[in-house]
Design an enzyme around this catalytic site. Structure first.
Site, PDB file in Angstrom:
ATOM      1  N   LYS A 120      -3.918   5.773  -3.423  1.00 47.53           N
ATOM      2  CA  LYS A 120      -5.014   6.623  -2.958  1.00 47.53           C
ATOM      3  C   LYS A 120      -5.180   7.853  -3.841  1.00 47.53           C
ATOM      4  O   LYS A 120      -4.259   8.239  -4.564  1.00 47.53           O
ATOM      5  CB  LYS A 120      -4.744   7.042  -1.504  1.00 47.53           C
ATOM      6  CG  LYS A 120      -4.491   5.827  -0.596  1.00 47.53           C
ATOM      7  CD  LYS A 120      -4.176   6.215   0.816  1.00 47.53           C
ATOM      8  CE  LYS A 120      -3.852   4.985   1.653  1.00 47.53           C
ATOM      9  NZ  LYS A 120      -2.527   4.418   1.342  1.00 47.53           N
TER      10      LYS A 120
ATOM     11  N   TYR B 288       2.506  10.310   0.859  1.00 44.32           N
ATOM     12  CA  TYR B 288       3.697   9.843   1.552  1.00 44.32           C
ATOM     13  C   TYR B 288       4.964  10.369   0.872  1.00 44.32           C
ATOM     14  O   TYR B 288       5.408   9.856  -0.149  1.00 44.32           O
ATOM     15  CB  TYR B 288       3.739   8.312   1.600  1.00 44.32           C
ATOM     16  CG  TYR B 288       2.519   7.655   2.192  1.00 44.32           C
ATOM     17  CD1 TYR B 288       1.693   8.339   3.094  1.00 44.32           C
ATOM     18  CD2 TYR B 288       2.172   6.355   1.859  1.00 44.32           C
ATOM     19  CE1 TYR B 288       0.567   7.737   3.638  1.00 44.32           C
ATOM     20  CE2 TYR B 288       1.046   5.738   2.404  1.00 44.32           C
ATOM     21  CZ  TYR B 288       0.250   6.428   3.282  1.00 44.32           C
ATOM     22  OH  TYR B 288      -0.869   5.830   3.817  1.00 44.32           O
TER      23      TYR B 288
ATOM     24  N   ASP C  73       0.835  -1.201   0.000  1.00 42.03           N
ATOM     25  CA  ASP C  73       0.000   0.000   0.000  1.00 42.03           C
ATOM     26  C   ASP C  73       0.866   1.245   0.000  1.00 42.03           C
ATOM     27  O   ASP C  73       1.874   1.333   0.721  1.00 42.03           O
ATOM     28  CB  ASP C  73      -0.898   0.033   1.240  1.00 42.03           C
ATOM     29  CG  ASP C  73      -1.688   1.326   1.326  1.00 42.03           C
ATOM     30  OD1 ASP C  73      -2.647   1.487   0.545  1.00 42.03           O
ATOM     31  OD2 ASP C  73      -1.320   2.187   2.146  1.00 42.03           O
TER      32      ASP C  73
END
Length: 340
Positions: free
Chosen positions: A85, A59, A54
């Site tokens: 995402k 990030y 993931d």
């Protein structure tokens, strides 16, 4: 519990390993991780049988996606499951103009929230290009919770349930992505999203742990009813379920209260009676629920990753869980792992 064991992702035709590799630390949160260490962690996870990864644009302003793609690019694409995402758009900029806080040595992109239909479609394509991979299997709408958005959360949630939802629904209908969901810090937000839209899965940071089981009241039962899967990260409640009830222990990103320290201390006593590491109990408890196929763990070093893998596989007797419930330290209706 073996990290390479596979389970079906709710109603979706995807099998994920019970242990997932989370890449938030690889965005260089708070302090940098060098490239050899990042690569070594991916190699360690892969060689341990982990096949669920993931990541997210957030990030490290794209850095984690870049590292994820670099490490997985030449693997057999059908052998692993990948999630990322939407909800933020990244745009290139000069490093000296970017506020990277709390990331360090991140990628040279600014980052802005965007839950519109067009913004979601663009963000989805941008992520694939950063990773250099032809597809992601799961896509989550990221950070539409009170923890992240504060007083703006109701408006942001509404925007996401319109724009981002419509975009992801189209991508799922076209077969571009297999599963769509929401990734947040609060189960209440997941519950409302599931009531309003036909989501396949959720990525929940904490909120279903050895210390928190309120999600058993409404959210997890609805997930079981609808065939929606819940991937849990943050199973240590940001620290205390790994460190134990010691001075300065963190609970949900803040110093633990005396009440939490006392409860964790009592759980630790039961752990000692059964020779069970507290962290092993915390990790394995999460995936005992039938709606939770996988635990997603992020680490900063190969040593931390190996330790998590060892905790995940540590044998735990059934009597341990019985004792926790008998002492009122775990809800009676909380599913627990089979003896290992």
């Amino acid at each position: 519990m073996h990290p390479s064991k596979k389970r079906k992702l709710g109603r979706v035709d995807i099998d994920v390993t019970t242990f997932g590799f989370g890449t938030a630390p690889l965005g260089n949160i708070f302090r940098p991780i060098d490239e050899p260490t990042a690569e070594a962690m991916f190699d360690t996870a892969w060689n341990s049988g982990v096949r669920f990864y993931d990541t997210a644009p957030m990030y490290g302003h794209g850095l984690a996606e870049l590292r994820t793609g670099h490490s997985l690019r030449w693997k057999n694409r059908d052998e692993f499951v990948l999630s990322s995402k939407v909800g933020r758009r990244l745009k290139p900029a000069r490093r000296e103009t970017i506020d990277f806080t709390p990331w360090v040595d991140a990628a040279p992109f600014t980052m802005d929230f965007d839950y519109s239909y067009d913004g979601t479609m663009r963000a989805f394509e941008d992520s694939l290009q950063r990773m250099g991979l032809e597809r992601m299997d799961i896509c989550f709408i990221h950070d539409i919770d009170v923890f992240t958005r504060g007083k703006d959360q109701p408006e942001v949630f509404s925007q996401a349930m319109d724009g981002a939802w419509r975009a992801l629904e189209r991508l799922r209908d076209e077969g571009t992505v297999k599963a769509i969901g929401v990734g947040v810090n609060e189960w209440e937000v997941c519950l409302e999203a599931l009531k309003q839209r036909d989501f396949d899965c959720f990525l929940l940071a904490g909120r279903y742990t050895l210390l928190e089981q309120d999600a058993l009241d409404t959210f997890l039962p609805l997930c079981e009813e609808r065939g929606a899967a819940v991937i849990v990260g943050g199973g240590f409640n940001s620290g205390i379920l790994a460190t134990g009830a010691k001075e300065g222990a963190k609970y949900n990103y803040a110093p633990a209260s005396p009440e939490i320290l006392d409860k964790v201390g009592k759980i630790e006593a039961v752990c000692r009676d059964h020779n069970v590491p507290l962290a092993a109990a915390a990790l394995q408890f999460v995936v005992a629920h039938p709606a939770v196929p996988s635990f997603m763990a992020g680490t900063r070093t190969v040593e931390q990753l190996n330790q998590n893998l060892a905790w995940f596989a540590h044998p735990i007797p059934s009597a341990f869980w019985v004792d926790l419930k008998a002492k009122g330290l775990l809800r009676e209706d909380a599913p627990t792992p089979a003896a290992g």
